[in-house]
Design an enzyme around this catalytic site. Structure first.
Site, PDB file in Angstrom:
ATOM      1  N   CYS A 101       0.865  -1.331   0.115  1.00 33.30           N
ATOM      2  CA  CYS A 101       0.110   0.050  -0.037  1.00 33.30           C
ATOM      3  C   CYS A 101       0.878   1.233  -0.095  1.00 33.30           C
ATOM      4  O   CYS A 101       0.481   2.300  -0.678  1.00 33.30           O
ATOM      5  CB  CYS A 101      -1.051   0.078   1.191  1.00 33.30           C
ATOM      6  SG  CYS A 101      -1.921   1.607   1.349  1.00 33.30           S
ATOM      7  N   CYS A 222      -6.910  -2.910   8.158  1.00 29.67           N
ATOM      8  CA  CYS A 222      -8.317  -2.225   8.286  1.00 29.67           C
ATOM      9  C   CYS A 222      -9.351  -2.952   7.827  1.00 29.67           C
ATOM     10  O   CYS A 222     -10.346  -3.151   8.451  1.00 29.67           O
ATOM     11  CB  CYS A 222      -8.081  -0.868   7.534  1.00 29.67           C
ATOM     12  SG  CYS A 222      -9.664  -0.080   7.642  1.00 29.67           S
TER      13      CYS A 222
END
Length: 416
Positions: A101, A222
């Site tokens: 990411c 998340c």
């Protein structure tokens, strides 16, 4: 009067990015806060708190009287991070979405958005890390393309920016930044570089950021939220049941729902068994997951691995490694583990072999091997091959000893 520098700060709704924005404003910069939405939680029953995080980030920007923007990278995250994650899991590997990411979303798409769309002179994040640049040097950098060859142009006069661990070694996040580009690093400020987590919380309390201070620190991924990883991954990959097989005698110990729900080193939940068994290997062709009966079993430990083409943050390998093909440094494959002494060998294709001084537990393909020299993070490479385990080497030695014994029995020494 000097030029007012424009810094775009990535806001997560947490205490670190909030204090980063505050410090940047105190330094006299024109600060813009931007919240990135990377995961669509509409169908996730609110398990991912991105909406609340966005609201918290907005409140901080309002308190600081700085502009606030929200940008969506849901599509980019799906194609460049999450799809890669599923592809790796299907092949029996253990990927690290946080490193991927940062490489593709925060330090590529967001960086380009900050510079090209918002006209920023620099971007900033709340990572606990530092670079070899002074802040003013960041604003003097020019945008350049990444090198297309293994080594950068030798005739290009360009001092590389280096990535170093932050002052708070317990919170150091260079592990997660080990794949970012040199160009993005050149244009990034880390306001928390010289601070400890405790001091950051003190600054937040004095600034009245109570709504972010009381939030629990995010741990894990998340988009998984509070769900069990196995249940989450089975929403995206079809169950592929197979057997748990003992590494010691080949006995079938039980059933699993898919090798991709398991990683090397973790405890295997085998129905009907009270004793602990741990995953040591996976065979994606047969769906067998091999297990051992102890958390310290030699089948969990190995000392050698190979990466794919290594990403050097300074754009080229250290001179010592280029000249001698070998270098002593430190290594880790998990951000929670201490750095371990190792010897690195450079291959012609840009990959590296890493040999650690002492065998380590739970290394798996798909993870990233991150190298350090002193406090400098040199970069990382994805693990594509593992050396033999201690258990395999012990078996080979045992078989060799048996072979020698049999040979001696067939050809006894003549009597004197």
């Amino acid at each position: 009067m000097g030029v007012l520098r424009h810094v775009v700060c990535a806001m997560s709704g947490g205490v670190d990015s909030s204090v980063s924005a505050l410090l940047l404003k105190r330094m006299g910069y024109h600060v813009t806060g931007v919240f990135m939405k990377n995961w669509d939680s509409q169908e996730e029953k609110g398990l991912c708190s991105s909406d609340r995080d966005c609201e918290d980030a907005y409140k901080v920007c309002k308190m600081l009287d700085i502009p606030f923007h929200e940008v969506s990278y849901v599509k980019e995250y799906w194609h460049e991070v999450f799809s890669n994650l599923l592809w790796e899991y299907e092949r029996g590997r253990t990927p690290n979405p946080d490193i991927i990411c940062n490489k593709h979303i925060k330090f590529k798409h967001f960086y380009q958005y900050a510079v090209n769309t918002l006209g920023a002179d620099a971007m900033a994040t709340g990572h606990y890390a530092r670079t070899s640049q002074e802040d003013e040097e960041v604003f003097q950098q020019k945008l350049t393309e990444a090198p297309k060859s293994l080594f950068r142009d030798r005739f290009e006069i360009r001092k590389p920016v280096r990535l170093y661990q932050g002052a708070d070694l317990l919170k150091d996040q260079t592990f997660f930044l080990s794949q970012i580009s040199q160009d993005a690093l050149r244009h990034t400020l880390f306001p928390l570089a010289g601070l400890t987590k405790g001091y950051v919380k003190k600054i937040a309390a004095e600034a009245g950021f109570q709504h972010v201070l009381k939030k629990k620190e995010s741990m894990g991924i998340c988009f998984i939220g509070k769900r069990d990883f196995e249940n989450f991954i089975l929403e995206y990959l079809e169950p592929r049941p197979g057997n748990f097989v003992s590494i010691e005698d080949g006995q079938i110990m039980g059933k699993h729902k898919g090798w991709f729900t398991l990683t090397l080193g973790q405890r295997a939940r085998i129905g009907g068994r009270a004793d602990a068994w741990f995953v040591v290997d996976k065979d994606v062709t047969t769906a067998d997951v091999f297990v051992c009966p102890s958390t310290f079993h030699p089948a969990l430990f190995r000392d050698t691995l190979q990466t794919d083409r290594f990403h050097w943050i300074a754009e080229e390998p250290p001179a010592e490694l280029v000249h001698t093909q070998m270098m002593d440094c430190h290594f880790c494959f998990n951000n929670r583990m201490p750095l371990t002494p190792c010897t690195v060998t450079l291959n012609l294709d840009g990959s590296v072999w890493v040999m650690v001084k002492e065998p380590m537990r739970g290394m798996a393909t798909g993870q990233f091997a991150v190298l350090y020299k002193g406090h400098e993070c040199l970069g990382s490479g994805k693990i594509i091959r593992l050396g033999p385990t201690k258990f395999a080497l012990q078996k080979d030695q045992s078989n060799t000893n048996c072979l020698h014994k049999d040979t001696n029995q067939q050809h006894p020494e003549p009597h004197s």
